[in-house]
Design a protein around this motif. Structure first.
Motif, short mmCIF file in Angstrom:
data_model
loop_
_atom_site.label_atom_id
_atom_site.label_comp_id
_atom_site.label_asym_id
_atom_site.label_seq_id
_atom_site.Cartn_x
_atom_site.Cartn_y
_atom_site.Cartn_z
N MET A 52 0.83 -1.20 0.00
CA MET A 52 0.00 0.00 0.00
C MET A 52 0.86 1.26 0.00
O MET A 52 0.57 2.23 -0.70
N SER A 53 1.93 1.24 0.77
CA SER A 53 2.81 2.41 0.85
C SER A 53 3.51 2.66 -0.48
O SER A 53 3.70 3.81 -0.87
N MET A 54 3.90 1.60 -1.16
CA MET A 54 4.56 1.77 -2.46
C MET A 54 3.61 2.38 -3.48
O MET A 54 3.99 3.24 -4.28
N ILE A 55 2.35 1.95 -3.46
CA ILE A 55 1.36 2.54 -4.36
C ILE A 55 1.15 4.01 -4.00
O ILE A 55 1.08 4.88 -4.88
N TYR A 56 1.07 4.32 -2.71
CA TYR A 56 0.94 5.71 -2.28
C TYR A 56 2.10 6.56 -2.80
O TYR A 56 1.90 7.69 -3.26
N LEU A 57 3.33 6.03 -2.72
CA LEU A 57 4.48 6.79 -3.20
C LEU A 57 4.35 7.12 -4.68
O LEU A 57 4.67 8.24 -5.12
N ASP A 58 3.89 6.16 -5.47
CA ASP A 58 3.74 6.42 -6.90
C ASP A 58 2.59 7.39 -7.18
O ASP A 58 2.63 8.17 -8.14
N MET A 59 1.54 7.34 -6.37
CA MET A 59 0.46 8.31 -6.52
C MET A 59 0.96 9.72 -6.18
O MET A 59 0.62 10.69 -6.86
N MET A 60 1.77 9.84 -5.14
CA MET A 60 2.39 11.13 -4.83
C MET A 60 3.20 11.64 -6.01
O MET A 60 3.27 12.84 -6.28
N ALA A 61 3.84 10.72 -6.72
CA ALA A 61 4.77 11.06 -7.79
C ALA A 61 4.09 11.30 -9.14
O ALA A 61 4.76 11.36 -10.16
N GLY A 62 2.77 11.44 -9.15
CA GLY A 62 2.08 11.83 -10.36
C GLY A 62 1.56 10.69 -11.21
O GLY A 62 1.25 10.89 -12.39
N TYR A 63 1.42 9.49 -10.63
CA TYR A 63 0.85 8.37 -11.38
C TYR A 63 -0.66 8.31 -11.29
O TYR A 63 -1.30 7.58 -12.04
N GLY A 64 -1.24 9.04 -10.33
CA GLY A 64 -2.69 9.00 -10.21
C GLY A 64 -3.16 9.63 -8.92
O GLY A 64 -2.40 10.27 -8.20
N SER A 65 -4.44 9.42 -8.64
CA SER A 65 -5.06 9.99 -7.45
C SER A 65 -5.67 8.88 -6.60
O SER A 65 -5.69 7.71 -7.00
N GLU A 66 -6.17 9.27 -5.45
CA GLU A 66 -6.78 8.34 -4.52
C GLU A 66 -8.11 8.93 -4.07
O GLU A 66 -8.24 10.15 -3.96
N LYS A 67 -9.09 8.08 -3.85
CA LYS A 67 -10.46 8.53 -3.64
C LYS A 67 -10.59 9.55 -2.51
O LYS A 67 -11.40 10.47 -2.56
N GLU A 68 -9.76 9.39 -1.47
CA GLU A 68 -9.79 10.31 -0.34
C GLU A 68 -8.63 11.32 -0.39
O GLU A 68 -8.40 12.05 0.58
N LEU A 69 -7.91 11.35 -1.50
CA LEU A 69 -6.81 12.30 -1.73
C LEU A 69 -5.67 12.17 -0.72
O LEU A 69 -4.90 13.11 -0.52
N ILE A 70 -5.53 11.00 -0.12
CA ILE A 70 -4.53 10.82 0.94
C ILE A 70 -3.11 11.04 0.43
O ILE A 70 -2.37 11.87 0.99
N PRO A 71 -2.66 10.35 -0.63
CA PRO A 71 -1.29 10.62 -1.10
C PRO A 71 -1.19 11.93 -1.88
O PRO A 71 -0.12 12.53 -1.95
N ASP A 72 -2.29 12.38 -2.45
CA ASP A 72 -2.28 13.60 -3.26
C ASP A 72 -1.77 14.80 -2.48
O ASP A 72 -1.08 15.68 -3.01
N VAL A 73 -2.14 14.85 -1.19
CA VAL A 73 -1.79 16.00 -0.34
C VAL A 73 -0.29 16.26 -0.33
O VAL A 73 0.16 17.40 -0.23
N VAL A 74 0.51 15.21 -0.47
CA VAL A 74 1.97 15.35 -0.33
C VAL A 74 2.55 16.22 -1.44
O VAL A 74 3.54 16.93 -1.23
N THR A 75 1.94 16.20 -2.63
CA THR A 75 2.51 16.96 -3.74
C THR A 75 1.49 17.86 -4.44
O THR A 75 1.67 18.21 -5.60
N ASN A 76 0.43 18.24 -3.74
CA ASN A 76 -0.54 19.15 -4.37
C ASN A 76 -0.46 20.57 -3.82
O ASN A 76 -1.35 21.38 -4.06
N GLY A 77 0.61 20.85 -3.05
CA GLY A 77 0.82 22.20 -2.55
C GLY A 77 0.26 22.46 -1.17
O GLY A 77 0.43 23.57 -0.64
N THR A 78 -0.38 21.47 -0.54
CA THR A 78 -1.01 21.69 0.77
C THR A 78 -0.31 20.97 1.91
O THR A 78 -0.76 21.03 3.05
N LEU A 79 0.79 20.27 1.65
CA LEU A 79 1.47 19.48 2.68
C LEU A 79 1.94 20.37 3.82
O LEU A 79 2.50 21.45 3.60
N ASN A 80 1.73 19.90 5.06
CA ASN A 80 2.26 20.60 6.23
C ASN A 80 2.84 19.61 7.22
O ASN A 80 2.75 18.39 7.03
#
Length: 526
Positions: free
Chosen positions: A58-86
């Protein structure tokens, strides 16, 4: 040896503050059997719902989603690289915390192994395994966080609460030295009873990744050549798709994997992956930009190939596209066609959730009939194609001569497997080959957790993650189509990523850690 238990003396705090309700080191460490149990604890990479680590599927898929391979229904990995990470974000904090918990186990093991009577040969192998695990974590921590604390022993509470960040270069140097001293003590292969334990090839492959991250190209090439010359691994000709199912988990292509076991240490990954049509949650949505990266069957890109048909964009494509991504109206699974059209009645239609229309097909295992929350198929963390492509990249970036023989021994082995059979690469021009090689890594390793590492070390993350991403093809008449926003080719205008250059190259140190230890500084911009 099945790597499934945990060491009871592991810490709940990041730097191993010993719990009061567990077996103490003084009573536990007596025999070689105890050392074996403790070793199993160091291999406890998480199971079932575990995520936010550098080992789990699951973590490996999340990493690739962060890296621009796709999105996730709850935007969990998206947050890391969509400009809102804190610095309070739970996912990046989890990668930090889980890494240091495992490092604490490793440090405790390396201290206590010297207190018992054990054969020197077994001791050397165990130490090498544990140092490899720790080095892998330090490599990743420094890649994603920059300077990080580097405890090399069990810390007291005052030490844990005052430890400073070590420079990234020092952390990587320490990890590199541990890997260099470890691989020689590891066996080339393991018997079935030791499946999942680290081999010499796995340690070398991690060393190669680290050397590439440091741009030590000649060193990395030499490291990967050692693996190739061992003749332990090969490109599996039994089929690309089966590598990611239970039927292929013992393939000679797999260098290192996270071992799962149904009913014992399974994973819920399939529940997240399966579309709702098949009983899953359809949690992940690949981007069309990944889909378009797959070449046509003539070896040319979709922008160059006469085989590409804009009205039928999924035809005549690299077979790995169909193996990797479920395409609406095209992909069938267990005899049922996957559909996501907004005009359909499918539970996966894109109007129901934050979906692109595509779904992940890699890891969808038609041979499995059990609970999707209790899958036992392994997740490959390192495969032999990475060795071959990394060797070629290292030779290229080192400025070494590239000839057809080298291409045929590396990238063309990967592209030429029977179930893929893509045309051989023939160019030796450095710039052209670099582009081809990077694209090859992108499509070969999609959703295996390698792309974030790649774009970080290539320095392309800010470029790749500041763009508009699209989804499935909705129309062949984009100029007159009004139902949903589409681009000039009729692809669904889906999401935009806003990677912040100068900040998001590194993840924030968790604020919860700084609150405990004010000596920990924060990365720029957080």
């Amino acid at each position: 040896m099945l790597l499934t238990s945990t060491l009871p003396s592991c810490s709940d705090e990041l730097f191993d503050k010993q719990p009061l309700d567990a077996v103490s080191d003084a009573t536990f460490w007596k025999t070689e059997k105890d050392a074996s149990l403790a070793l199993v604890g160091c291999y406890d990479f998480g199971s079932y719902w575990a995520t936010g680590d550098f080992f789990g599927g699951m973590s490996m898929i999340y990493l690739d989603m962060m890296a621009g391979y796709g999105s996730e229904k709850e935007l969990i990995p998206d947050v890391v690289t969509n400009g809102t990470l804190n610095s309070a974000y739970w996912l990046t904090s989890a990668f930090w915390g889980n890494s240091y918990r495992t490092i604490a186990r490793c440090n405790n093991f390396l201290t206590q192994i010297n207190t018992i009577n054990i054969s020197e040969s077994n001791k050397a192998v165990m130490i090498a395994e544990v140092k490899t695990i720790r080095a892998y974590l330090y490599m990743n921590l420094a890649l994603y966080y920059g300077d990080v604390p580097m405890p090399t022993k069990v810390l007291t509470i005052p030490e844990a609460n005052t430890i400073k960040r070590s420079p990234k270069a020092d952390v990587w140097a320490f990890a590199e030295n541990d890997l260099k001293s470890s691989f020689a003590n590891l066996p080339a292969t393991r018997p079935t009873s030791e499946r999942g334990r680290i081999t010499a090839g796995a340690a070398l492959a991690i060393l190669g990744r680290l050397q590439m991250a440091q741009k030590k190209w000649s060193d990395a090439a030499a490291t990967y050549k050692r693996i190739m010359d061992s003749n332990v691994y090969t490109i599996d000709q039994n089929g690309f798709a089966q590598l990611f199912r239970q039927t292929g988990e013992n393939s000679r292509e797999v260098v290192f994997a996270h071992e799962y076991l149904e009913d014992f240490v399974g994973t819920v990954m399939l529940q997240y992956l399966y579309p709702e049509t098949y009983g899953g949650w359809h949690q992940f949505s690949p981007y069309n930009e990944l889909v378009q990266a797959y070449e046509c069957t003539d070896g040319k890109t979709v922008d160059e190939s006469p085989l590409y048909n804009a009205n039928d964009p999924y035809a005549n494509r690299d077979p790995r596209l169909d193996y990797t991504i479920m395409i609406p109206g095209r992909t069938s699974f267990k005899g049922v066609r996957y559909e996501a059209s907004p005009t359909s009645t499918s539970p996966d239609r894109i109007t129901r959730y934050n979906w692109s229309g595509y779904c992940i097909n890699k890891f969808m295992d038609p041979t499995f009939s059990g609970s999707l929350m209790n899958y036992g198929g392994n997740f490959p963390l390192i495969r032999y194609p990475e060795v071959l492509l990394s060797y070629l990249e290292s030779k290229l970036e080192a400025g070494d001569a590239i000839d057809q023989a080298l291409l045929d021994a590396t990238i063309n082995q990967v592209r030429g497997r029977t179930s893929v059979a893509m045309p051989a690469v023939k160019t030796t021009d450095a710039a052209s080959l670099r582009t081809i090689l990077r694209r090859e890594r992108k499509v070969e390793f999609a959703f295996e957790g390698l792309h974030y590492y790649d774009i970080q070390r290539w320095g392309t993350a800010a470029t790749e993650l500041n763009r508009q991403f699209t989804g499935m093809k909705l129309t062949n008449s984009p100029a007159t189509y009004k139902d949903f926003p589409v681009d000039s080719q009729g692809f669904y205008i889906y999401q935009k990523r806003n990677f912040v250059a100068g900040r998001n190259e590194l993840w924030p140190v968790p604020q919860s850690e700084i609150d405990i230890n004010p000596g920990l500084t924060q990365n720029k911009g957080y």
